[in-house]
Design a protein around this motif. Structure first.
Motif, PDB file in Angstrom:
ATOM      1  N   MET A 279       0.827  -1.184   0.000  1.00  0.00           N
ATOM      2  CA  MET A 279       0.000   0.000   0.000  1.00  0.00           C
ATOM      3  C   MET A 279       0.874   1.251   0.000  1.00  0.00           C
ATOM      4  O   MET A 279       0.426   2.328   0.309  1.00  0.00           O
ATOM      5  CB  MET A 279      -0.909  -0.052   1.230  1.00  0.00           C
TER       6      MET A 279
ATOM      7  N   THR B  89       0.834   7.144   2.007  1.00  0.00           N
ATOM      8  CA  THR B  89       1.702   6.348   2.870  1.00  0.00           C
ATOM      9  C   THR B  89       3.155   6.687   2.560  1.00  0.00           C
ATOM     10  O   THR B  89       3.541   6.876   1.414  1.00  0.00           O
ATOM     11  CB  THR B  89       1.452   4.842   2.690  1.00  0.00           C
TER      12      THR B  89
ATOM     13  N   ASP C 212       6.078   1.254   3.284  1.00  0.00           N
ATOM     14  CA  ASP C 212       5.194   0.095   3.222  1.00  0.00           C
ATOM     15  C   ASP C 212       4.466  -0.055   4.550  1.00  0.00           C
ATOM     16  O   ASP C 212       5.070   0.080   5.609  1.00  0.00           O
ATOM     17  CB  ASP C 212       5.983  -1.184   2.916  1.00  0.00           C
TER      18      ASP C 212
ATOM     19  N   GLY D 202       1.946  -2.619   6.671  1.00  0.00           N
ATOM     20  CA  GLY D 202       1.455  -3.986   6.715  1.00  0.00           C
ATOM     21  C   GLY D 202      -0.045  -4.069   6.934  1.00  0.00           C
ATOM     22  O   GLY D 202      -0.672  -3.138   7.456  1.00  0.00           O
ATOM     23  N   ALA D 203      -0.608  -5.191   6.562  1.00  0.00           N
ATOM     24  CA  ALA D 203      -2.030  -5.435   6.781  1.00  0.00           C
ATOM     25  C   ALA D 203      -2.326  -5.333   8.267  1.00  0.00           C
ATOM     26  O   ALA D 203      -1.607  -5.887   9.104  1.00  0.00           O
ATOM     27  CB  ALA D 203      -2.418  -6.821   6.260  1.00  0.00           C
ATOM     28  N   GLY D 204      -3.325  -4.553   8.628  1.00  0.00           N
ATOM     29  CA  GLY D 204      -3.725  -4.397  10.013  1.00  0.00           C
ATOM     30  C   GLY D 204      -2.934  -3.342  10.775  1.00  0.00           C
ATOM     31  O   GLY D 204      -3.268  -3.025  11.907  1.00  0.00           O
ATOM     32  N   GLU D 205      -1.863  -2.798  10.181  1.00  0.00           N
ATOM     33  CA  GLU D 205      -1.075  -1.746  10.836  1.00  0.00           C
ATOM     34  C   GLU D 205      -1.846  -0.435  10.790  1.00  0.00           C
ATOM     35  O   GLU D 205      -2.400  -0.059   9.762  1.00  0.00           O
ATOM     36  CB  GLU D 205       0.267  -1.578  10.132  1.00  0.00           C
ATOM     37  N   GLU D 206      -1.878   0.269  11.907  1.00  0.00           N
ATOM     38  CA  GLU D 206      -2.590   1.541  11.990  1.00  0.00           C
ATOM     39  C   GLU D 206      -1.882   2.607  11.162  1.00  0.00           C
ATOM     40  O   GLU D 206      -0.664   2.736  11.200  1.00  0.00           O
ATOM     41  CB  GLU D 206      -2.660   2.002  13.452  1.00  0.00           C
TER      42      GLU D 206
END
Length: 90
Positions: free
Chosen positions: A1, A39, A42, A44-48
């Motif tokens: 992302m 962003t 990078d 991560g999935a679930g990172e705030e």
């Protein structure tokens, strides 16, 4: 992302983000008052997603004054913890 933008015509959306002096998301406002969230690295999935409530080039003491005066909190992010302990120079 990494590098993806989320645009909004409502700057109040920035108030939905928590703060860190090591943000993973940057905020910018265009001449047409469109707010972009990009962003910075990078994520991560679930990172705030977090933004900085103060300029990143300010020293520890000045950032803390801003947080106390404008937002009524003491920042305890990893950067502030390191700087408060004297492990990183301002």
């Amino acid at each position: 992302m990494h590098g993806r933008e989320c645009e909004s015509t409502s700057p109040q959306l920035a108030g939905c983000f928590n703060h860190s002096c090591e943000p993973n998301t940057h905020v910018s406002c265009s001449e047409t008052h469109e707010v972009s969230f990009v962003t910075a690295r990078d994520v991560g999935a679930g990172e705030e997603l977090v933004i900085s409530y103060a300029a990143l080039d300010l020293g520890y003491e000045e950032r803390q004054r801003i947080f106390q005066y404008k937002y009524a909190f003491e920042c305890q992010c990893p950067r502030c913890q390191r700087e408060a302990a004297g492990t990183v120079s301002e």
